[in-house]
Design an enzyme around this catalytic site. Structure first.
Site, PDB file in Angstrom:
ATOM      1  N   HIS A 148       0.835  -1.206   0.000  1.00 47.36           N
ATOM      2  CA  HIS A 148       0.000   0.000   0.000  1.00 47.36           C
ATOM      3  C   HIS A 148       0.870   1.256   0.000  1.00 47.36           C
ATOM      4  O   HIS A 148       0.622   2.204  -0.760  1.00 47.36           O
ATOM      5  CB  HIS A 148      -0.910  -0.001   1.233  1.00 47.36           C
ATOM      6  CG  HIS A 148      -1.861  -1.153   1.280  1.00 47.36           C
ATOM      7  ND1 HIS A 148      -3.231  -0.999   1.180  1.00 47.36           N
ATOM      8  CD2 HIS A 148      -1.657  -2.493   1.423  1.00 47.36           C
ATOM      9  CE1 HIS A 148      -3.815  -2.177   1.258  1.00 47.36           C
ATOM     10  NE2 HIS A 148      -2.877  -3.100   1.413  1.00 47.36           N
TER      11      HIS A 148
ATOM     12  N   ASP B 177      -6.370   5.518   1.430  1.00 54.32           N
ATOM     13  CA  ASP B 177      -6.463   4.101   1.109  1.00 54.32           C
ATOM     14  C   ASP B 177      -7.907   3.659   1.326  1.00 54.32           C
ATOM     15  O   ASP B 177      -8.505   3.930   2.373  1.00 54.32           O
ATOM     16  CB  ASP B 177      -5.521   3.310   2.026  1.00 54.32           C
ATOM     17  CG  ASP B 177      -5.208   1.934   1.488  1.00 54.32           C
ATOM     18  OD1 ASP B 177      -6.161   1.183   1.198  1.00 54.32           O
ATOM     19  OD2 ASP B 177      -4.017   1.588   1.369  1.00 54.32           O
TER      20      ASP B 177
END
Length: 467
Positions: free
Chosen positions: A23, A112
């Site tokens: 990520h 995210d």
């Protein structure tokens, strides 16, 4: 004459990744793509990840904001993942809100997509929230469809027949099996991770837009399914290739949280073309000692050359790590090379590499696609199960050996990909690599979508100032 008013401040974006290697890596690459457009970016990062970053962005419009006090343990199980999600929600919701309220020039938040609390943090401020889902479109859609599977009675499933067909994930009816669903779907409806991921993903339509690290020629049909619920989607991947295509420099930062052992490139230089199997299970996956030995015997017995990434924490902490059998050590000396971490993009681009034995994390999958390297899939958890199914059944880029781990199977699959069907998989991989590169060049779908994203962020900035 009255003095000219000062120019308006540039659009300012907060970017907030989930604190895991894949990520952080993807969202730093997005940051590097946005900065040349004149945007200012504050990148939220945990203290642990900030300490671990092997490179730092050096740009006048960029700053890190380091978050203290978060969970710093492993995330190799659903329970540990849930601990991190809970910790993030509690600690960073007020922090993010204070950052938004305290900075009147914030244009938008790119969070995210697994961190839906960003919506609560921005509520009432007029600042748009864009979700960046770092998983594949097909995994995102599977997550989104979990509630449909529950409603239809396909979840939870009983019995041991993991090959039974799943028919209520739209667009995947013809090939999706129980074993291809995200790993947490096997544990019943009380599984905390299943509940969290399903609930969080269903909030995606509440965001102002969705960014996906994919390209239309790869996942266009699935993106179309998602757009029925989230109409404003920017497909801008593969990010690492997109960044290289727009960069004037031939080298870009790795954004790795691990120190790379680049001696493996010298070893690859000494190997024949298309002769090496690259093996890496990513930054989170763990194996038991028995699994490690089965893979190792399989690699040695295949008689193929191999480069294997074996992290310090690859073997489960509660497993015995006693001495490796001598026949494995000898076989590795003859044909293998072991490293703690590798410069993966460089490895996959090396002419000696023939195939990639991978956990099918999304960054690794895209890096293999761009390099035109066929895959052998052994997924660990979460999105990796469905990625591996698409690799074999949809994209025809390799073979999926999920749920099996014995030396005989490893030998058979390695020989199938590197010998028996080598030309077939190489041709398919090369064709997909061409489509991927086309998407990130000027005029390509991902290239145009990134330009649209940048212009929309600038429009968001104007709208925020008018409020």
């Amino acid at each position: 004459m009255a003095p000219k008013p000062p120019p308006p401040p540039p659009p300012h974006v907060i970017i907030f990744p989930f604190p895991a290697q894949g990520h952080v890596n993807a969202m730093l690459k997005l940051t590097e793509l946005l900065l040349p457009a004149g945007l200012h970016i504050t990148y939220l990062i945990t203290a642990k990840d900030h300490r671990s970053l092997t490179t730092r962005l050096n740009h006048p419009g960029f700053q890190f904001h380091v978050i203290q006090g978060l969970y710093e343990g492993p995330m190799d199980t659903g329970d540990k993942l849930s601990v991190m999600i809970d910790c993030l929600t509690e600690i960073t919701t007020p922090l993010l809100r204070n950052l938004i309220i305290g900075n009147p020039v914030i244009s938008c938040v790119i969070a995210d997509g697994i961190m839906d609390f960003a919506l609560a943090a921005a509520e009432g401020t007029g600042v748009p929230v864009v979700f960046f889902r770092t998983v594949s479109a097909c995994a995102f859609w599977a997550y989104f469809s979990i509630q449909d599977l529950i409603n239809s009675g396909e979840l939870p499933f009983e019995g041991t027949n993991l090959d039974e067909r799943i028919v209520n994930v739209k667009g995947m009816e013809g090939f999706l099996r129980r074993r291809d669903l995200p790993s947490f779907c096997r544990s019943g409806l009380s599984n905390r991770t299943l509940q969290q991921v399903s609930s969080i993903t269903r909030r995606a339509p509440d965001a102002d837009a969705i960014i996906l690290n994919t390209f239309d020629d790869l996942e266009g049909p699935i993106v179309s399914q998602i757009q029925k619920h989230c109409p404003n989607i920017y497909t801008i991947g593969p990010l690492h290739a997109h960044l290289k295509s727009r960069s004037t420099s031939k080298s870009t930062s790795s954004n790795s949280l691990f120190e790379e052992d680049k001696t493996c490139i010298g070893w690859l230089d000494r190997q024949p073309p298309k002769s090496v199997l690259y093996v890496s299970f990513g930054s989170i996956a763990t194996v038991t000692r028995d699994q490690l030995l089965e893979f190792w015997y399989g690699l040695v017995n295949s008689k193929k050359r191999f480069l294997w990434v074996i992290r310090e924490d690859l073997v489960s902490s509660n497993d015995d790590k006693s001495k490796v059998p001598s026949e494995l050590e000898e076989g590795t000396k003859e044909r293998g090379y072991l490293v703690g971490w590798a410069p993966q993009e460089d490895v996959l681009a090396h002419p000696a590499v023939c195939a990639f034995l991978t956990h099918n994390g999304w960054n690794s999958t895209l890096e293999s696609i761009i390099a035109g390297v066929p895959m052998i899939s052994w997924p660990f958890f979460a999105d990796q199960q469905i990625n591996s199914r698409f690799v074999e059944a949809v994209w025809k880029l390799g073979l999926d050996m999920k749920d099996t781990c014995n030396r005989t199977t490893v030998v058979r699959i390695v020989n199938e990909v590197m010998e028996v069907r080598k030309d077939e998989f190489t041709e398919s991989a090369n064709q997909m690599a061409k489509l991927a590169m086309k998407s990130v060049r000027e005029g390509g779908s991902s290239y145009c979508n990134l330009d649209r994203l940048i212009e929309d962020i600038k429009t968001m900035s104007i709208q925020c100032k008018d409020k």
